[in-house]
Design an enzyme around this catalytic site. Structure first.
Site, PDB file in Angstrom:
ATOM      1  N   GLU A   1       1.262   1.891   8.425  1.00 49.81           N
ATOM      2  CA  GLU A   1       1.207   0.520   7.307  1.00 49.81           C
ATOM      3  C   GLU A   1       2.199   0.209   7.892  1.00 49.81           C
ATOM      4  O   GLU A   1       3.360   1.193   8.354  1.00 49.81           O
ATOM      5  CB  GLU A   1       1.096   0.920   6.595  1.00 49.81           C
ATOM      6  CG  GLU A   1       2.646   1.935   5.321  1.00 49.81           C
ATOM      7  CD  GLU A   1       2.627   1.771   4.560  1.00 49.81           C
ATOM      8  OE1 GLU A   1       3.141   0.512   4.427  1.00 49.81           O
ATOM      9  OE2 GLU A   1       3.073   2.452   3.147  1.00 49.81           O
TER      10      GLU A   1
ATOM     11  N   LYS B   1       3.709  -9.632   1.580  1.00 51.52           N
ATOM     12  CA  LYS B   1       3.250  -7.965   1.727  1.00 51.52           C
ATOM     13  C   LYS B   1       1.326  -8.411   0.926  1.00 51.52           C
ATOM     14  O   LYS B   1       1.554  -8.850   0.080  1.00 51.52           O
ATOM     15  CB  LYS B   1       3.755  -6.988   0.032  1.00 51.52           C
ATOM     16  CG  LYS B   1       3.955  -5.911   0.228  1.00 51.52           C
ATOM     17  CD  LYS B   1       4.633  -5.335  -1.304  1.00 51.52           C
ATOM     18  CE  LYS B   1       3.850  -4.012  -1.986  1.00 51.52           C
ATOM     19  NZ  LYS B   1       4.422  -3.887  -2.986  1.00 51.52           N
TER      20      LYS B   1
ATOM     21  N   VAL C   1      -1.008   0.176   2.015  1.00 54.20           N
ATOM     22  CA  VAL C   1      -1.906   1.314   1.779  1.00 54.20           C
ATOM     23  C   VAL C   1      -3.176   1.210   2.003  1.00 54.20           C
ATOM     24  O   VAL C   1      -4.274   1.290   2.738  1.00 54.20           O
ATOM     25  CB  VAL C   1      -1.711   2.651   1.045  1.00 54.20           C
ATOM     26  CG1 VAL C   1      -2.723   3.698   1.159  1.00 54.20           C
ATOM     27  CG2 VAL C   1      -0.597   3.405   1.535  1.00 54.20           C
TER      28      VAL C   1
ATOM     29  N   ASP D   1       0.508  -1.770 -14.760  1.00 56.02           N
ATOM     30  CA  ASP D   1       0.625  -1.949 -13.541  1.00 56.02           C
ATOM     31  C   ASP D   1       0.176  -0.614 -12.558  1.00 56.02           C
ATOM     32  O   ASP D   1       0.577   0.317 -12.965  1.00 56.02           O
ATOM     33  CB  ASP D   1       1.786  -2.244 -13.358  1.00 56.02           C
ATOM     34  CG  ASP D   1       2.438  -2.886 -12.022  1.00 56.02           C
ATOM     35  OD1 ASP D   1       1.845  -2.179 -10.692  1.00 56.02           O
ATOM     36  OD2 ASP D   1       4.092  -2.683 -11.596  1.00 56.02           O
TER      37      ASP D   1
ATOM     38  N   SER E   1      -1.007   0.532  -9.219  1.00 56.98           N
ATOM     39  CA  SER E   1      -0.946   0.200  -7.794  1.00 56.98           C
ATOM     40  C   SER E   1      -3.228  -0.308  -7.406  1.00 56.98           C
ATOM     41  O   SER E   1      -3.355   1.311  -7.402  1.00 56.98           O
ATOM     42  CB  SER E   1      -0.484   1.057  -6.488  1.00 56.98           C
ATOM     43  OG  SER E   1      -0.797   0.490  -5.704  1.00 56.98           O
TER      44      SER E   1
ATOM     45  N   ASP F   1      -3.516   0.773  -4.306  1.00 58.04           N
ATOM     46  CA  ASP F   1      -4.033   2.017  -3.622  1.00 58.04           C
ATOM     47  C   ASP F   1      -4.625   2.886  -3.939  1.00 58.04           C
ATOM     48  O   ASP F   1      -5.949   3.170  -3.573  1.00 58.04           O
ATOM     49  CB  ASP F   1      -2.237   2.512  -2.954  1.00 58.04           C
ATOM     50  CG  ASP F   1      -1.168   1.922  -2.329  1.00 58.04           C
ATOM     51  OD1 ASP F   1      -1.976   0.869  -1.753  1.00 58.04           O
ATOM     52  OD2 ASP F   1      -0.385   2.459  -2.059  1.00 58.04           O
TER      53      ASP F   1
ATOM     54  N   LYS G   1       4.988   7.983  -4.962  1.00 60.08           N
ATOM     55  CA  LYS G   1       5.648   7.700  -4.998  1.00 60.08           C
ATOM     56  C   LYS G   1       6.685   8.244  -6.231  1.00 60.08           C
ATOM     57  O   LYS G   1       6.152   7.919  -7.266  1.00 60.08           O
ATOM     58  CB  LYS G   1       6.362   6.238  -4.111  1.00 60.08           C
ATOM     59  CG  LYS G   1       6.659   6.099  -3.408  1.00 60.08           C
ATOM     60  CD  LYS G   1       6.792   4.452  -3.336  1.00 60.08           C
ATOM     61  CE  LYS G   1       6.104   3.065  -3.014  1.00 60.08           C
ATOM     62  NZ  LYS G   1       5.080   3.753  -1.781  1.00 60.08           N
TER      63      LYS G   1
HETATM   64  N1  PSU Z   1       5.837   4.800   1.320  1.00 62.67           N
HETATM   65  C1  PSU Z   1       7.043   4.496   1.386  1.00 62.67           C
HETATM   66  N2  PSU Z   1       7.458   3.220   1.161  1.00 62.67           N
HETATM   67  C2  PSU Z   1       6.945   2.281   1.284  1.00 62.67           C
HETATM   68  C3  PSU Z   1       5.622   2.331   0.310  1.00 62.67           C
HETATM   69  C4  PSU Z   1       4.710   3.255   1.193  1.00 62.67           C
HETATM   70  O1  PSU Z   1       7.972   5.105   1.798  1.00 62.67           O
HETATM   71  O2  PSU Z   1       7.897   1.214   0.345  1.00 62.67           O
HETATM   72  C5  PSU Z   1       4.083   0.966   0.637  1.00 62.67           C
HETATM   73  C6  PSU Z   1       2.907   0.487   0.741  1.00 62.67           C
HETATM   74  O3  PSU Z   1       2.694  -0.078   2.005  1.00 62.67           O
HETATM   75  C7  PSU Z   1       2.109   1.182  -0.169  1.00 62.67           C
HETATM   76  C8  PSU Z   1       3.063   0.109  -1.392  1.00 62.67           C
HETATM   77  O4  PSU Z   1       0.981   0.521  -0.608  1.00 62.67           O
HETATM   78  O5  PSU Z   1       3.811   0.681  -1.196  1.00 62.67           O
HETATM   79  C9  PSU Z   1       2.554   0.255  -2.658  1.00 62.67           C
HETATM   80  O6  PSU Z   1       2.950  -0.858  -3.153  1.00 62.67           O
HETATM   81  P1  PSU Z   1       2.404  -1.135  -4.740  1.00 62.67           P
HETATM   82  O7  PSU Z   1       3.256   0.038  -5.886  1.00 62.67           O
HETATM   83  O8  PSU Z   1       2.768  -2.612  -5.392  1.00 62.67           O
HETATM   84  O9  PSU Z   1       0.979  -1.102  -4.520  1.00 62.67           O
HETATM   85 MN    MN Z   2       1.354  -2.845  -8.934  1.00 62.84          MN
END
Ligand code: PSU
Ligand code: MN
Length: 323
Positions: A33, A96, A116, A155, A157, A159, A176
């Site tokens: 990604e 993004k 992702v 919120d 994701s 993903d 994460k």
């Molecule tokens: N893994 C990392 N750093 C990141 C991400 C993943 O170590 O920045 C990114 C990926 O692109 C993942 C996104 O899909 O963070 C998730 O963002 P959100 O929580 O807004 O869905």
């Molecule tokens: Mn989000």
């Protein structure tokens, strides 16, 4: 759940010749990604990580395909100049891009980095089975079970929805650590996504080797992970397999320190009213600051390790029947 028809997505792809040739021949390929390059890590670590991840995939015998969006096309397999452009981009100049923002990014033109979810969509349309990232997005803390003073943000994701809807193998270092990890696991179970720890029974904790939570599934090694993945994909259930690999021992952060920085960053984000797609990049940048850069070193190491493991997995999978 049926296997999605992604002909419209396929029409948008520009697949690098090396990647196309490998896919056509059934040779191992790993999708990478690009949001972690543009939004997840600071310059110049981001470029170092992008290059080292590609090198790690090659070292393991597979072809890397970093994915991003440019002028209405989805590029599958970026060149080094494009990696550098994404890494050097001023904040706000690269979108993004996730599943809900994919059409807007394609329609707008310019550069977009895929999260992702969008990377999975593109990789699957290109015939790629394995993808690596750092940590998946998930259920943010405070997303559910709100109070009058702090209503639930919901919120979660996208993903997680993509993992439920796109049949691939995703290698990460766990959800994460900024997330509500137990709720993220529950969500994935509900949506039919196997979450598998590789080489240990505890769920890897992103910056740390463990999360203090038992993984829903575990396998002793990568051979067993490949067998499980091939079995899952052959069932055509429609969902992905999430393989969680612990950060290398030497690079892990002490749990208490990491958690203190995370808690503080989350409290600051709430006070500052940070929400939506900005939240995850904001938290990662704030934790980098609070930890004096140590979280960046850990994030770097875990991403590159995931790319290496994903490459090895792709090599093993290429030798197994999935059809
Ligand atoms: N893994 C990392 N750093 C990141 C991400 C993943 O170590 O920045 C990114 C990926 O692109 C993942 C996104 O899909 O963070 C998730 O963002 P959100 O929580 O807004 O869905
Ligand atoms: Mn989000």
């Amino acid at each position: 759940m049926s296997i999605p028809d992604r002909a419209g997505l396929r029409a948008r792809l520009v697949v690098a010749p090396e990647v196309a040739a490998a896919v056509a021949a059934g040779r191992p390929v790993v999708a990478l990604e690009s949001t972690l390059i543009s939004h997840g890590l600071p310059w110049p670590d981001n470029l170092a990580v992008a290059r080292a991840s590609e090198a790690a995939v090659r070292d393991s015998g597979a072809v890397p395909a970093t994915i991003a969006i440019h002028d209405g096309r989805i590029l599958v397999g970026l060149g080094d100049a494009d990696l550098e452009l994404l890494a050097r981009s001023e904040s706000g100049t690269v979108r993004k891009v996730a599943r809900p923002s994919l059409a807007a990014a394609l329609a707008a033109g310019g550069w977009g980095a895929t999260t992702v979810s969008a990377t999975m969509l593109a990789a699957h349309a290109a015939g790629i089975v394995v993808m690596a990232t750092g940590g998946i997005g998930g259920v943010h803390r405070g997303a559910i079970g709100g109070t009058n003073a702090h209503p639930a943000t919901l919120d979660i994701s996208t993903d997680l929805e993509e993992l439920a809807a796109t049949p691939m193998a995703i290698v990460c270092a766990g959800p994460k650590a900024i997330l509500d990890v137990p709720a993220t696991l529950e969500y994935l179970e509900t949506r039919g996504v196997p979450v598998v720890a590789v080489g240990q029974t505890e769920l890897p904790g992103f910056y740390a080797r463990t999360s203090g939570i038992r993984a829903p599934l575990s396998v002793p090694d990568l051979d067993a992970a490949a067998t499980l993945t091939a079995t899952h994909l052959a069932l055509r259930l429609g969902s992905a397999v999430l393989l969680c690999v612990p950060i290398p021992e030497a690079d892990a952060l002490p749990v208490a320190e990491a958690l203190a920085d995370i808690d503080r960053a989350i409290a600051e984000a709430e006070a500052a009213g940070i929400a939506g797609p900005e939240l995850t990049p904001w938290l990662l940048a704030r934790i980098a600051h609070l930890s004096g850069g140590r979280s960046v070193l850990a994030n770097r190491a875990l991403i590159i390790n995931d790319a290496l493991v994903a490459g090895r997995l792709a090599v093993l999978l290429a030798a197994l029947p999935i059809a």
